[in-house]
Design a protein around this motif. Structure first.
Motif, short mmCIF file in Angstrom:
data_model
loop_
_atom_site.label_atom_id
_atom_site.label_comp_id
_atom_site.label_asym_id
_atom_site.label_seq_id
_atom_site.Cartn_x
_atom_site.Cartn_y
_atom_site.Cartn_z
N GLN A 53 -5.76 9.33 -5.00
CA GLN A 53 -6.52 10.42 -4.40
C GLN A 53 -7.12 10.01 -3.06
OE1 GLN A 53 -10.03 11.51 -6.62
NE2 GLN A 53 -10.51 13.28 -5.31
N PHE A 54 -7.66 8.80 -3.00
CA PHE A 54 -8.26 8.31 -1.77
C PHE A 54 -7.22 8.23 -0.65
CE2 PHE A 54 -9.90 4.50 0.68
CZ PHE A 54 -10.89 5.20 1.34
N LEU A 55 -6.05 7.68 -0.97
CA LEU A 55 -4.99 7.54 0.03
C LEU A 55 -4.47 8.90 0.49
CD1 LEU A 55 -3.08 5.64 1.59
CD2 LEU A 55 -1.55 5.72 -0.40
N ARG A 56 -4.21 9.78 -0.49
CA ARG A 56 -3.59 11.09 -0.19
C ARG A 56 -4.54 12.03 0.53
NH1 ARG A 56 -2.82 13.67 -5.52
NH2 ARG A 56 -5.03 14.12 -5.17
N ASP A 57 -5.79 12.10 0.05
CA ASP A 57 -6.70 13.14 0.53
C ASP A 57 -7.59 12.70 1.70
OD1 ASP A 57 -5.65 14.66 -1.49
OD2 ASP A 57 -7.36 14.41 -2.86
N VAL A 59 -7.41 8.90 3.44
CA VAL A 59 -6.88 7.89 4.37
C VAL A 59 -5.76 8.47 5.22
CG1 VAL A 59 -5.78 5.64 4.58
CG2 VAL A 59 -7.55 6.00 2.85
N ASN A 60 -4.76 9.04 4.59
CA ASN A 60 -3.61 9.56 5.35
C ASN A 60 -3.99 10.66 6.33
OD1 ASN A 60 -1.84 7.74 4.24
ND2 ASN A 60 -0.98 9.15 2.73
N PRO A 61 -4.83 11.63 5.93
CA PRO A 61 -5.25 12.65 6.92
C PRO A 61 -6.39 12.21 7.84
CG PRO A 61 -6.09 13.23 4.76
CD PRO A 61 -5.22 12.02 4.56
N ASN A 62 -6.84 10.93 7.69
CA ASN A 62 -7.91 10.41 8.54
C ASN A 62 -9.17 11.27 8.43
OD1 ASN A 62 -8.84 9.83 11.86
ND2 ASN A 62 -8.39 8.16 10.48
N LYS A 63 -9.63 11.44 7.21
CA LYS A 63 -10.73 12.36 6.91
C LYS A 63 -11.84 11.63 6.17
CE LYS A 63 -11.57 16.76 4.51
NZ LYS A 63 -10.94 17.87 3.74
N ASN A 321 -21.19 -3.04 4.75
CA ASN A 321 -19.96 -2.31 5.04
C ASN A 321 -18.74 -3.22 4.93
OD1 ASN A 321 -20.54 -3.49 7.71
ND2 ASN A 321 -18.84 -2.21 8.40
N TYR A 322 -17.63 -2.60 4.51
CA TYR A 322 -16.37 -3.29 4.29
C TYR A 322 -15.37 -2.78 5.33
CZ TYR A 322 -18.47 -4.32 -0.27
OH TYR A 322 -19.31 -4.74 -1.28
N CYS A 323 -14.78 -3.70 6.07
CA CYS A 323 -13.87 -3.34 7.15
C CYS A 323 -12.44 -3.71 6.76
CB CYS A 323 -14.24 -4.07 8.44
SG CYS A 323 -15.98 -3.87 8.91
N ASN A 324 -11.59 -2.70 6.68
CA ASN A 324 -10.19 -2.89 6.30
C ASN A 324 -9.27 -2.39 7.38
OD1 ASN A 324 -11.82 -2.46 3.71
ND2 ASN A 324 -9.89 -3.17 2.84
N ASN A 325 -8.17 -3.10 7.60
CA ASN A 325 -7.07 -2.56 8.39
C ASN A 325 -6.08 -1.96 7.41
OD1 ASN A 325 -7.86 -3.13 11.04
ND2 ASN A 325 -7.17 -5.24 10.86
N ASP A 326 -5.73 -0.71 7.62
CA ASP A 326 -4.86 0.01 6.70
C ASP A 326 -3.42 -0.52 6.81
OD1 ASP A 326 -3.51 1.76 5.10
OD2 ASP A 326 -3.78 3.51 6.41
N SER A 327 -2.94 -1.15 5.73
CA SER A 327 -1.56 -1.62 5.70
C SER A 327 -0.73 -0.80 4.72
CB SER A 327 -1.50 -3.10 5.31
OG SER A 327 -2.02 -3.29 4.00
N SER A 328 -1.28 0.30 4.26
CA SER A 328 -0.60 1.09 3.21
C SER A 328 0.68 1.72 3.70
CB SER A 328 -1.55 2.19 2.71
OG SER A 328 -1.92 3.07 3.74
N SER A 329 0.84 1.90 5.01
CA SER A 329 2.01 2.57 5.53
C SER A 329 3.11 1.60 5.94
CB SER A 329 1.64 3.44 6.74
OG SER A 329 1.05 2.66 7.75
N PHE A 330 2.86 0.29 5.75
CA PHE A 330 3.83 -0.70 6.18
C PHE A 330 4.69 -1.17 5.01
CE2 PHE A 330 0.43 -0.91 9.28
CZ PHE A 330 1.13 -0.83 10.46
#
Length: 330
Positions: A53-57, A59-63, A321-330
């Motif tokens: 849900q987090f990825l679909r709703d 992360v992917n739409p940058n919301k 705060n937690y800082c992540n670089n999104d690697s889900s699309s790689f």
């Protein structure tokens, strides 16, 4: 009225600047509606989402989204509001304390040699035992503001003794993003500290432990409204003997691209700021989000954010705060 000529020599169409601006405005609004819904809003989730849900709703739409009950299981929520617990746990641990005369580090301020122009000012940083640093934060006033805000993975580097009180990462977020946090940062301050409008190049999960954080948010599509310009970099120098600050330009000269907009101008400067930055003040209002203790804000990369804070009864606002670089699309 200025006009533009478009098309071939056989088929030319004159489009007024007003029509061009209207088309751009409509396109911009369509982009906002597509990513944020109509009417646009920041979702408030009562419980943490699943990784899918987090990825679909979000992360992917940058919301962005605000998540309640995100950290209620952390011991930090009951322990960190106690200054005596913090003193006992960290005691003489050396930490980095940031000092400014205004509470606005990493923000625009009058140029030290040309006050009619602006520069980008960073805080004076000094290393102190935690117990002394916390006292300085609590003693902050309108002329000298202390803030524990080192960033650069400071929670793991300087505050390791507190690590058992919270999570090393946010599991559902790490699974969705495909990586664990590159940096975890601790913030300890009060209402004197304020963060100016800026954007970050990483996915940000911002959890408030005590007090409240008040965010203004604008999406990346509003970049043109933020009047990002280049400013010479400077740094405050604090003089212990006099208790005074000076502002010195960096040498060699370095410029920093930064938003020129102050969303809360002084009363006597309101009209001047409105005239200078009409795209910001005449456009859609920023999203206003208050993050309370136990809540977490997902702040996607490249979103502009401005932050104020309200302290708890002990006089502190504490967040991690937690800082992540999104690697889900790689």
């Amino acid at each position: 009225m200025l006009t533009y000529t478009v098309g071939s020599s056989k088929q030319r169409q004159k489009v007024s600047t007003m029509e061009v601006e209207e088309k751009i405005q409509n396109l911009w609004q369509e982009l906002r509606d597509l990513s944020l819904g109509n009417p646009p809003k920041v979702d408030h989730l009562r419980t943490p989402p699943t990784p899918l849900q987090f990825l679909r709703d979000y992360v992917n739409p940058n919301k962005p989204c605000l998540i309640s009950a995100a950290t209620h299981h952390w011991p930090a929520l009951s322990l960190w509001p106690s200054t005596s617990y913090l003193w006992d746990t960290l005691s003489s641990t050396p930490v980095s304390l940031h000092l400014t005369p205004t509470g606005r580090a990493d923000s625009l301020t009058p140029h030290p040699t040309s006050p009619s122009s602006l520069c980008f000012a960073s805080a004076h940083v000094q290393t102190l035992p935690f117990e002394q640093a916390l006292d300085r934060v609590l003693e902050s006033d309108s002329k000298q503001v202390s803030y524990l805000q080192e960033q650069n993975d400071c929670f793991r580097a300087e505050y390791g003794a507190l690590s058992r009180d919270c999570e090393e990462d946010i599991p559902w977020a790490s699974e969705a993003l495909g990586c664990r946090p590159e940096a975890v940062n601790l913030w300890i301050g009060n209402h004197f500290s304020e963060t100016s409008f800026h954007k970050d190049h990483y996915e940000n999960l911002y959890a408030v432990v005590t007090g409240e954080k008040h965010f203004l948010l604008l999406p990346p599509t509003d970049f043109h409204r933020m009047y990002v310009r280049e400013y010479p970099a400077a740094r405050y120098q604090y003089h212990q003997d006099t208790g005074e600050f000076t502002l010195e330009l960096e040498d060699p000269i370095r410029v920093v691209p930064w938003s020129s907009v102050d969303p809360y101008p002084l009363h006597e400067e309101i009209q001047r700021e409105f005239d200078k930055f009409p795209l910001y003040f005449d456009g859609p209002k920023p999203f206003e989000v208050t993050v309370k203790a136990g809540e977490m804000l997902y702040l996607p990369s490249m979103w502009f954010h401005h932050v104020r804070q309200s302290p708890d009864n002990s006089g502190l606002t504490i967040a991690i705060n937690y800082c992540n670089n999104d690697s889900s699309s790689f």
